[in-house]
Design a protein around this motif. Sequence first.
Motif, mmCIF file in Angstrom:
data_model
loop_
_atom_site.group_PDB
_atom_site.id
_atom_site.type_symbol
_atom_site.label_atom_id
_atom_site.label_comp_id
_atom_site.label_asym_id
_atom_site.label_seq_id
_atom_site.Cartn_x
_atom_site.Cartn_y
_atom_site.Cartn_z
ATOM 1 N N ASP A 39 34.134 50.572 53.902
ATOM 2 C CA ASP A 39 33.929 51.495 55.034
ATOM 3 C C ASP A 39 34.323 52.942 54.740
ATOM 4 N N ILE A 40 34.736 53.240 53.508
ATOM 5 C CA ILE A 40 35.164 54.595 53.168
ATOM 6 C C ILE A 40 34.046 55.309 52.402
ATOM 7 N N PRO A 41 33.535 56.428 52.882
ATOM 8 C CA PRO A 41 32.534 57.173 52.102
ATOM 9 C C PRO A 41 33.100 57.533 50.734
ATOM 10 N N SER A 42 32.241 57.520 49.725
ATOM 11 C CA SER A 42 32.741 57.791 48.383
ATOM 12 C C SER A 42 31.772 58.665 47.606
ATOM 13 N N LEU A 43 32.168 59.021 46.402
ATOM 14 C CA LEU A 43 31.388 59.875 45.517
ATOM 15 C C LEU A 43 30.577 59.012 44.554
ATOM 16 N N ASP A 44 29.361 59.377 44.326
ATOM 17 C CA ASP A 44 28.486 58.634 43.421
ATOM 18 C C ASP A 44 28.731 59.114 41.998
ATOM 19 N N TRP A 45 29.649 58.455 41.315
ATOM 20 C CA TRP A 45 30.018 58.804 39.946
ATOM 21 C C TRP A 45 29.729 57.622 39.016
ATOM 22 N N PRO A 46 29.567 57.853 37.722
ATOM 23 C CA PRO A 46 29.207 56.774 36.791
ATOM 24 C C PRO A 46 30.335 55.759 36.604
ATOM 25 N N ILE A 47 29.938 54.495 36.501
ATOM 26 C CA ILE A 47 30.882 53.391 36.318
ATOM 27 C C ILE A 47 30.442 52.586 35.096
ATOM 28 N N ALA A 48 31.335 52.489 34.117
ATOM 29 C CA ALA A 48 31.026 51.762 32.883
ATOM 30 C C ALA A 48 31.673 50.383 32.909
ATOM 31 N N PRO A 49 31.135 49.431 32.152
ATOM 32 C CA PRO A 49 31.787 48.124 32.052
ATOM 33 C C PRO A 49 33.030 48.217 31.163
ATOM 34 N N PHE A 50 34.085 47.519 31.562
ATOM 35 C CA PHE A 50 35.281 47.429 30.726
ATOM 36 C C PHE A 50 35.201 46.111 29.956
ATOM 37 N N PRO A 51 35.642 46.095 28.695
ATOM 38 C CA PRO A 51 35.521 44.872 27.898
ATOM 39 C C PRO A 51 36.156 43.664 28.569
ATOM 40 N N ARG A 52 35.465 42.553 28.507
ATOM 41 C CA ARG A 52 36.001 41.280 28.987
ATOM 42 C C ARG A 52 36.291 40.430 27.761
ATOM 43 N N LEU A 53 37.521 40.513 27.303
ATOM 44 C CA LEU A 53 37.885 39.861 26.052
ATOM 45 C C LEU A 53 38.153 38.373 26.258
ATOM 46 N N GLN A 54 38.007 37.629 25.165
ATOM 47 C CA GLN A 54 38.299 36.204 25.167
ATOM 48 C C GLN A 54 39.653 35.984 24.504
ATOM 49 N N TYR A 55 40.399 35.016 25.013
ATOM 50 C CA TYR A 55 41.746 34.743 24.529
ATOM 51 C C TYR A 55 41.842 33.318 24.013
ATOM 52 N N PRO A 56 42.720 33.089 23.024
ATOM 53 C CA PRO A 56 43.582 34.053 22.335
ATOM 54 C C PRO A 56 42.778 35.010 21.455
ATOM 55 N N LEU A 57 43.220 36.246 21.382
ATOM 56 C CA LEU A 57 42.456 37.306 20.724
ATOM 57 C C LEU A 57 42.135 36.975 19.276
ATOM 58 N N GLU A 58 43.111 36.375 18.572
ATOM 59 C CA GLU A 58 42.919 36.114 17.142
ATOM 60 C C GLU A 58 41.823 35.088 16.881
ATOM 61 N N GLU A 59 41.447 34.321 17.880
ATOM 62 C CA GLU A 59 40.397 33.308 17.692
ATOM 63 C C GLU A 59 39.006 33.830 18.037
ATOM 64 N N PHE A 60 38.937 35.033 18.616
ATOM 65 C CA PHE A 60 37.642 35.564 19.049
ATOM 66 C C PHE A 60 37.449 37.000 18.554
ATOM 67 N N THR A 61 37.876 37.274 17.341
ATOM 68 C CA THR A 61 37.820 38.634 16.791
ATOM 69 C C THR A 61 36.405 39.181 16.787
ATOM 70 N N ARG A 62 35.463 38.409 16.293
ATOM 71 C CA ARG A 62 34.083 38.878 16.182
ATOM 72 C C ARG A 62 33.456 39.078 17.557
#
Length: 496
Positions: A233-256
């Motif tokens: 319900d709050i008016p807002s500014l139309d500014w660009p929104i980028a995706p943030f990485p969605r990493l898989q865990y544990p990190l060492e098992e999903f390096t690639r």
Amino acid sequence: MASLLLTRLSLHSLRSSLSGCRHVSKVAPQAQMEWDYDGPCMKTAVPGPSSMERLKQLGEIQNVDAINFFCNYEESRGNYLVDVDGNRMLDVYTQISSIPIGYNHPALHKLMADPNNLSTFVNRPALGILPPGNFADKLAESLLSVAPSGMTRVQTMACGSCSNENAYKAMFIAYRNKERGPGGPTQEDISSCMINQEPGCPDLTILSFMGGFHGRTMGCLATTHSKAIHKLDIPSLDWPIAPFPRLQYPLEEFTRENAAEEARCLEEVEDLIVQWRQKGRPVAGIVVEPIQAEGGDNHASADFFKSLHSIARKHGCAFHVDEVQTGGGATGKFWAHEHWGTDDPADIVSFSKKLLTGGYYHKNDLQADKGYRIFNTWMGDPSKNLFLVEVLNVIRRENLLEEVTRSGKALLQGLYALQEQYPGLLSRARGQGTFCAIDIRDDPTRSKILLKARDKGVLLGGCGERSIRFRPALIFKEYHVALFLNIFNDVLAEFK
């Protein structure tokens, strides 16, 4: 294996029934700090009758839908928060990551008792026009003593939202000054800004990330994308929104896989900057958290942030790192961006919470060119700088960043063990220092776990869609970790 690890982490913690308290877990008393309690003590359900009475009273004055319970701060100590019904709880959330060295630390009480500090507490000046004579010295002693690498300027503010709000203004002002060159604003700039029109109010933008949280004020809301309740319900500014990485865990098992995900997000960031410039709405700045806190404790690699900074520099965008929640030592370093290993981390770094005052550090070219451009009545509070000096003294004297690293390692190992023990319930344990989180199988279950933990004497907080975040004070030691893990294990066992 998981049970064995939890046993080792428990430091021989034992069960006991404290006088007047319902059943809780307790660590060996010889481990405790002199001014810390020895464990939770639960006397009523939470909220108890005294809290409910006050809730009704306050509800006639303002909205109370977010209130959990009322607190007795006079009786709270160290890592323990006491409520008005006498319930004593191990606080692993600390006022949304805002209590640096626990409740009622003796060093801060001593500071309050010093008559030489009375004037600073009694008088709150309008810092932008009438600062006290020692203000520069006090800033050097407090905020500038922990300034991010390459930064010698700091602008104080009252809270995280107004810190980011004014940091955004600084980025816009600097961008327009570069565009104009030495000529300064035209008469058309001056007259058009008064009616919210171009060129005085330019159509500039700030790029932010999905899942980010930067505050609830109007400008900050345009860059906040963590929960609908903040924005609805709050008016807002139309500014660009980028995706943030969605990493898989544990990190060492999903390096690639994680490297590919970060590359995808970086490519989209650069594409958005180009697209918005072509639309005549240039990106003046990029704002990002080192760990997306409110949005779900979402991490990215050091290489991701360094590449993001390079993209910002390439396209003439200011690079703003929001350390409001991550700053102050919870990750094991004073600033989370120190984990990136770069001498040039950002153009602006905002802060609040554990630093007790708000504000932002910035490079020279982001200094406002005229008075009153970055301004409000108070612009912070000198008394908070006094407290911060003493907090920093305690951090250094007690080697609390090393303590956080040790406790964080024990906490994360314990979460890994619980995750192994309850695979259908827990997943994606992650963290730096004690700035940790774990996912619960769904939101309703998370809500039940948070309430049951509170009923057993542990305060936790949620974040994202189904995560629990851990935000203890810097004085949270390994035996506090063991105590927490025992109680948390008891809670989880009820869902097995």
